[in-house]
Write a protein that holds these residues in place. Structure first.
Motif: not given
Length: 162
Positions: A14, A84, A125
């Motif tokens: 990420r 991702l 995230q």
């Protein structure tokens, strides 16, 4: 303590940081820090740079467009994209004989990685980050034209870099 390089292969990662900068020689680049999210190397971080020189710009533009970054304004915002990516990592030996990781490709991750459990899949995230620690800019609008050398600041073009 220096960590050993990661073995060559593909890793799911990420984005954890990004921004515009210059190399020691003054070449502008867009740098990104990635964190591996899966497997025995989870938590390890790697860095990749897309150079914005006239020679490298067509390749950088192609690679960044595949990741949804198509305007210079998006690069300037330093907002960390969510989602991702799949990194293809190789080993590189420098002139001094030191072995380093080198990211060969970065592509959006089409499907969740094998072995990821629901706790990992629901992980938050990263928040947008700014190099200058400015307030978080609004979400960039979808661009209608691809990035070109004309999208770069006049200072880069005037300095003969582009």
């Amino acid at each position: 303590e220096r960590l050993e390089p990661l073995p060559p292969g593909e890793y799911v990662a990420r984005w954890v940081g990004c921004g515009l900068d210059e190399s020691r020689k003054g070449t502008p680049f867009y740098g990104v820090r990635f964190e591996i999210v899966d497997g025995p190397h989870a938590g390890r971080r790697l860095v990749h740079r897309w150079f914005l020189s006239s020679a490298a710009l067509p390749y950088s533009r192609r690679d960044l467009a595949a990741l949804g970054l198509t305007t210079f304004a998006q690069l300037q915002s330093s907002a960390v994209p969510s989602g991702l990516v799949t990194l293809r990592v190789a080993l590189r030996r420098d002139d001094a004989g030191m072995v380093h990781n080198e990211i060969k490709t970065v592509q959006p991750c089409a499907a969740p990685a094998q072995g990821r459990n629901e706790a990992n899949a629901a992980a938050p995230q990263p928040m947008p980050v700014s190099v200058a620690h400015a307030p978080v800019p609004p979400e960039p609008q979808t661009p209608t034209t691809p990035a070109t050398a004309d999208d770069l600041p006049a200072g880069l073009v005037d300095a003969g870099l582009l």
